[in-house]
Every structure is written in structure tokens, then in C-alpha cells.
Design an enzyme around this catalytic site. Structure first.
Site, mmCIF file in Angstrom:
data_model
loop_
_atom_site.group_PDB
_atom_site.id
_atom_site.type_symbol
_atom_site.label_atom_id
_atom_site.label_comp_id
_atom_site.label_asym_id
_atom_site.label_seq_id
_atom_site.Cartn_x
_atom_site.Cartn_y
_atom_site.Cartn_z
ATOM 1 C CD GLU A 1 -1.811 -8.799 11.254
ATOM 2 O OE1 GLU A 1 -0.585 -9.031 11.207
ATOM 3 O OE2 GLU A 1 -2.465 -8.408 10.272
ATOM 4 C CD GLU B 1 9.189 -7.566 6.295
ATOM 5 O OE1 GLU B 1 9.069 -7.993 7.454
ATOM 6 O OE2 GLU B 1 8.614 -6.526 5.877
ATOM 7 N N GLY C 1 -5.079 -5.238 5.674
ATOM 8 C CA GLY C 1 -4.356 -6.180 4.830
ATOM 9 C C GLY C 1 -4.918 -7.584 4.866
ATOM 10 N NE ARG C 2 -6.487 -8.515 11.102
ATOM 11 C CZ ARG C 2 -5.933 -7.375 11.486
ATOM 12 N NH1 ARG C 2 -4.829 -6.945 10.881
ATOM 13 N NH2 ARG C 2 -6.470 -6.651 12.453
ATOM 14 C CE LYS D 1 6.039 -3.556 10.715
ATOM 15 N NZ LYS D 1 5.063 -3.296 9.638
ATOM 16 C CE LYS E 1 -3.774 0.016 2.457
ATOM 17 N NZ LYS E 1 -4.720 0.069 3.584
ATOM 18 C CG HIS F 1 -1.844 -40.853 8.573
ATOM 19 N ND1 HIS F 1 -1.836 -42.194 8.878
ATOM 20 C CD2 HIS F 1 -2.901 -40.659 7.733
ATOM 21 C CE1 HIS F 1 -2.825 -42.793 8.232
ATOM 22 N NE2 HIS F 1 -3.485 -41.891 7.532
#
Length: 597
Positions: free
Chosen positions: A407, A266, A321-322, A558, A260, A438
Site C-alpha cells: 500500500e 466495512e 493506518g498501516r 470502494k 478514525k 513443504h
């Protein structure tokens, strides 16, 4: 002097947040506003004025106390007894909404439990909270923002106002722009710098700019254009980029940079690496505009990077964002499945939105799932929820839900800043069936922890091969049965097990499950499933009285990382001022990396 400036800024920030909380949620001492009241849109509201709930107030609510007392009475009742006493329980305790079927009969609840849980929702003004979100009120209090992921799938004729502006036309303008661009890529009309069509698309983003797109691509791969290759890069670890691009041709590769602000550490590190990688072959700065597009709102930085701002796809601060995978963040999804399938997915979202907004709570899938989560989290002490999709295409769905749920509701203070005195968001995790059987089902069946489970299955296979789908779904149904009813000592002995092994073969059962069934996994169904969990998260946050739409918890690490990066890169020995553990780790890293310090 610096300390004074910092202290002044800190005090201003605290005062501002307190002011915003007061404006939108009222003074909890004098009761000037209701739980979700906000007049920032200029609308008149008819909500009755009630004392704002605080962390302490939630556990003092009549419905909460009734639930606590009810838990003492029914907490140990076994599902065997509940089913034996009500032969129609499996038919009664089920509800269908927006094309999804929820069987919640294998939960440790009674009709009275549901009544008490719905009373709690009503006492917390849940209906008003839902309307506050849909009407565009600024319910993200700490950031003073509306929460309008529901606008991303609103029909063109709908009106949703933010600060007096209808945002729906903006949404459809971006969707139309995405559709045109996607078709150019899919058809081969979009050409790279050397005149070759694009065959590989690499989405670079992190958090919601990665988890949503990669989940959607995997979930809808059956509907994707198989001639195109899709890769996703998120981790700043160089291995992620290297492995994603090692077999790609720069002349035929398109990068989507999703940030954005176009400053995310990153994402921009990976974006610049991608730029260098492409230009090593293409040799001309002008090539960037043919091989890179942006999902961003920062036109200046996008242009500086070399991307044509005509190929910048925007979104808004009222989309977290999520919650953004059905915005321009889903550009890679639209290229993969086409605009018609993408719009079908949006229709699925919208169908669940309408169900959530209009269905009575006792028949409302997101509300019921949220209330059951609260029941186990806050009264049984369950700390996790496992999501078990019995469809390989949904292999990334649990990872996507981890960000969506944790979050959002991983908060320790209420909206008004009071420390909670009850548990908030549980840990979400999972794995597709039957792989998990399993792996970790042993602990769910016979371990000491209570782990509520969400099973997700489909009645029609997308890839019908022999008996595979019947075997898959038989396992789903068998697991929910086994978790509910278990196997008693008498049943184990009747099977002829050696006496010494009897305790090892006993299954206590009474493990709660939801079963979600749909006809088939299609774009519309995926939209419904995502919206189901989005709204369930919202309900939990509304009842816990927390802000489900900020994420301050991701900030501190961060900030500290930006301080440590130059300390790791420094040629000379840096002056370290961390704690003794961090200082020692940095020195050890520098020494082993290259003989420094």
C-alpha cells in the site's frame, strides 16, 4: 450542469495537488527546491537547492547508470565464487543495530555494489529525506500531511512539531489513558451492563486497524493474559463476525470499534451488527456504553452510536493506518499484554528509529535492506520478496507486511505526478518456517523466478520443548545455505544419482537471502522488526521519488461498491450502466440469490 460542476471540482483537485507538490518539492524545471525540502514547519533549513528528481531523472542519475553498468559486470557472478574469493565474507558482510543482527553476505553483491547503492541514496538526498520525516515536515504531499509514526514512540521529553504544536504530549496523554483503561479490563474492574467482568475482547476494524492488532496479538501471545479471549473482525462477509462471536457471551464481551472517521463502510457494518448482537441479550440501549469503546476522532458519530466519548481513544491524521499499530489502534494489544509490555514494544520501535536516523548508511539495517530490494527489483527484474519468519508466533507478520509495503510503494507516478519509467514496489508474501518448506520453497530453489528472501530467526525459544528449536533453526540455516550454494551436477553424480535424474536433482543456487537474527521474540524485538520494515519502505519510496504515505489506489473500488450495493438490494430490476461484464454478473447474482431479474 452536473458535468460542469464535476469538471470544475476535478480541475480544482488537480490544480491543488499540483500546487502542493510545487510548494513542497519545487518546480522541477527551474530547480527551486531539493528532493525533501519543506518549510511548512516554520523552520529554517540548510539544504542546498537542487533540481527536483523526476521519474526520468532517476534513471539518468550517475549512480543509477553506474549501477546499471555494474550489474552487467556482476549480475551473473555466483555466490560460490564470491565466498570462495573472500573466506571472511560471512563475517564482513553483516551488521548489528538496535539488537538485530543482519547477515547480508548471501546477497548477490560485492563491496562495489554497496558503494554504488549508497551513492544512489546520497544522490537522492536520502539523509535529508529522513530528517524531513523526523522533523515533522509534510512529506505526504498529495494529502498535505506530516508523516510521524515515529512520534508514537517518542519519549516524553522529546519535541516534535506539527504546524508549530508539539505532538508528543498528546501521544503520551492517549497512551496513559489506554493504560488506565487496559488495567481496568485486565483486573476485572471494568464491568459489563449486568455487572459481570469482561472475558472476551473483539477488535472490529479493517486494513491497518485490523492487520496490526491481530499480528501483534499473535506475535506476543506468549506475553498475553490467557484468561482473556481475543477475536478480530475485519471482513464485511458476515461469516467473519459470526465465527468470531458464536461462542461468546454478550454479557462478558467488549467491542473495540477502530475507525478514525467512524464511517468506514466495512467497520461500521460490523459495528452495527455487533450492537444488534449484544442488545439481543442485554435489551437496553444503555448497555452499549459498557460493552463498546471507540478508537476514533469523530466524537459526534461515536456518541450517536451510544459509546461514551470518555471511552474514545484518539489518534491523528499524521499517522497512516498501516503505521498505526503502536497508537490507540493497539488498544487490544495493550489489553492483551499489559501497558508495561506495550511500552517495552514502543522502546523497541524507538531503538530502531534512532538507529535508522543516526547510523551511517553502510551500517544502517533499514537502508541496506531497502537498497538490496532496489538492486533486485530494478536491476535483476525480481518482482517479489518473500518473508520467512522461523517462529510460529509471527505467522501473521507477512500479511501485515503486505499492507505496509504494497500500500505504501505500489505507485505508478512520482510525487510530482510523472509516470515512472522503472519498477516500484515489489510484491511481499510469506509463511512461517518450516511450513513454507513443504509448500513453495520448491519454486524458490528450482523455479525460473528470482525471489529474494528475508529469513527471521531467534536464538532462544519461548517454548523450549526437547530438540524442537534446534531443528527449527537448523532448517533456517540450511535453507539459506542451500539457496546460496545449491548443488552442482558433479555433486549430484558423486552421490550416485541415476544419470537420468541428475538434472532434476541439481540446485543452481545463487538465490539471494537476508538473515535477521535476534535473541528472543519479546515486545521490544517485535517493535524493532516492525520499525525495520517501516523505514526500509520509506527508503525505497524516497529513492523511487514516490509518495509512500497516501493510498489513492484503494478508493476507486470502494466508490464503485457504494453504487453497486443498492443495485444488488433493489426489489425491482435496477437500471444497470456498467460494462457488459459487470452488468451480466450483477444480473446473474440477483437471479441466483432470490429469483430476481
Amino acid at each position: 450542469m452536473k458535468c460542469s460542476i464535476f469538471l470544475s471540482c476535478f480541475v480544482f483537485s488537480v490544480n491543488y495537488i499540483s500546487y502542493v507538490a510545487f510548494q513542497y518539492f519545487g518546480n522541477s524545471q527551474n530547480g527551486t527546491a531539493s528532493n525533501c525540502e519543506d518549510n511548512s514547519t516554520g523552520r529554517k533549513t540548510t539544504m542546498t537547492k537542487k533540481k527536483t528528481p523526476t521519474a526520468k531523472a532517476l534513471t539518468k542519475r550517475l549512480a543509477w547508470k553506474a549501477l546499471a553498468e555494474h550489474y552487467r559486470k556482476v549480475g551473473d557472478v555466483h555466490l560460490r565464487s564470491l565466498f570462495a574469493d573472500d573466506p571472511r565474507r560471512g563475517e564482513r558482510l553483516a551488521v548489528e543495530g538496535a539488537g538485530l543482527y543482519l547477515d547480508y553476505s548471501k546477497n548477490r553483491i560485492t563491496d562495489e555494489t554497496i558503494k554504488f547503492l549508497i551513492n544512489l541514496a546520497n544522490e537522492c538526498n536520502l539523509r535529508e529525506c529522513i530528517e524531513s520525516m523526523f522533523e515533522g515536515r509534510k512529506i505526504n504531499v498529495t494529502e498535505n500531511r506530516a508523516v510521524l509514526h515515529i512520534a508514537l514512540r517518542a519519549p516524553k521529553n522529546e519535541q516534535i512539531l506539527v504546524d508549530g504544536v508539539n505532538v508528543v504530549p498528546q501521544v503520551h496523554e492517549v497512551l496513559d489513558k489506554m493504560a488506565v483503561f487496559s488495567e481496568r479490563v485486565r483486573s476485572g474492574e471494568w464491568l459489563g451492563y449486568t455487572g459481570k467482568p469482561v472475558h472476551s475482547i473483539v477488535n472490529i476494524g479493517i486494513g491497518g486497524s485490523d492487520l496490526g492488532p491481530v499480528m501483534a496479538y499473535e506475535a506476543l501471545k506468549h506475553y498475553s493474559k490467557r484468561e482473556l479471549t481475543f477475536r478480530f473482525v475485519s471482513n464485511v462477509d458476515g461469516t467473519d463476525f459470526e465465527e468470531a462471536t458464536r461462542d461468546l457471551d454478550p454479557e462478558e464481551t467488549l467491542f473495540i470499534i477502530s475507525s478514525k472517521t467512524f464511517t468506514t463502510l466495512e467497520t461500521m457494518a460490523n459495528a452495527h451488527t455487533a450492537r444488534t448482537w449484544a442488545l439481543k441479550v442485554l435489551h437496553h440501549e444503555g448497555a452499549v456504553a459498557r460493552h463498546f469503546v471507540a478508537v476514533s476522532t469523530n466524537a459526534e458519530e461515536v456518541a450517536k452510536f451510544g459509546i461514551d466519548t470518555a471511552n474514545m481513544f484518539g489518534f491523528w491524521d499524521w499517522v497512516g493506518g498501516r503505521y498505526s499499530m503502536d497508537s490507540a489502534i493497539g488498544l487490544s494489544t495493550m489489553i492483551a499484554i499489559g501497558s508495561e509490555n506495550f511500552r517495552a514494544m514502543l522502546e523497541g520501535f524507538r531503538a530502531m528509529d534512532e538507529h535508522f536516523r543516526t547510523a551511517p548508511f553502510e551500517k544502517n539495517l533499514p537502508v541496506l535492506m531497502a537498497l538490496f530490494s532496489i538492486w533486485y527489483n530494478n536491476f535483476f527484474g525480481a518482482e517479489t520478496v518473500v518473508v520467512l519468519p522461523y517462529d510460529q508466533y509471527l505467522k501473521r507478520f507477512p500479511a501485515y507486511l503486505q499492507q505496509l509495503t504494497m500500500e505504501s510503494n505500489g505507485k505508478r507516478v512520482t510525487i510530482d505526478g510523472a509516470a515512472v519509467n522503472y519498477q516500484t514496489g515489489p510484491v511481499y508474501w510469506g509463511e512461517p518456517g518450516t511450513n513454507g518448506q513443504h509448500s513453495f520453497y520448491q519454486l524458490i530453489h528450482q523455479g525460473t523466478k528470482l525471489i529474494p528472501c528475508d529469513f527471521i530467526g531467534f536464538c532462544k525459544a519461548l517454548n523450549p520443548i526437547g530438540r524442537h528449536h534446534e531443528v527449527l533453526m537448523a532448517n533456517l540455516f540450511a535453507q539459506t545455505e542451500a539457496l546460496a550454494f545449491g548443488k552442482t551436477e558433479d555433486e549430484v553424480r558423486a552421490e550416485g544419482a541415476p544419470e537420468g535424474l541428475t538434472p532434476h536433482r541439481v540446485f543452481e543456487g545463487n538465490r539471494p537471502t537476508n538473515t535477521i537474527l535476534a535473541e528472543t521474540l519479546c515486545p521490544g524485538t517485535l517493535g524493532k522488526l516492525i520499525a525495520l520494515y517501516e523505514h526500509s519502505v520509506f527508503v525505497q519510496g524516497a529513492i523511487w521519488h514516490i509518495d509512500s504515505f497516501d493510498q489513492w489506489g484503494v478508493e476507486l473500488g470502494k466508490v464503485l461498491a457504494t453504487r453497486i450495493i443498492p443495485e444488488l438490494e433493489s426489489v425491482g430490476e435496477p437500471q444497470l450502466k456498467h460494462d457488459s461484464s459487470t452488468n451480466h454478473l450483477i444480473r446473474r447474482y440477483r437471479r441466483l440469490k432470490g429469483g430476481r431479474s
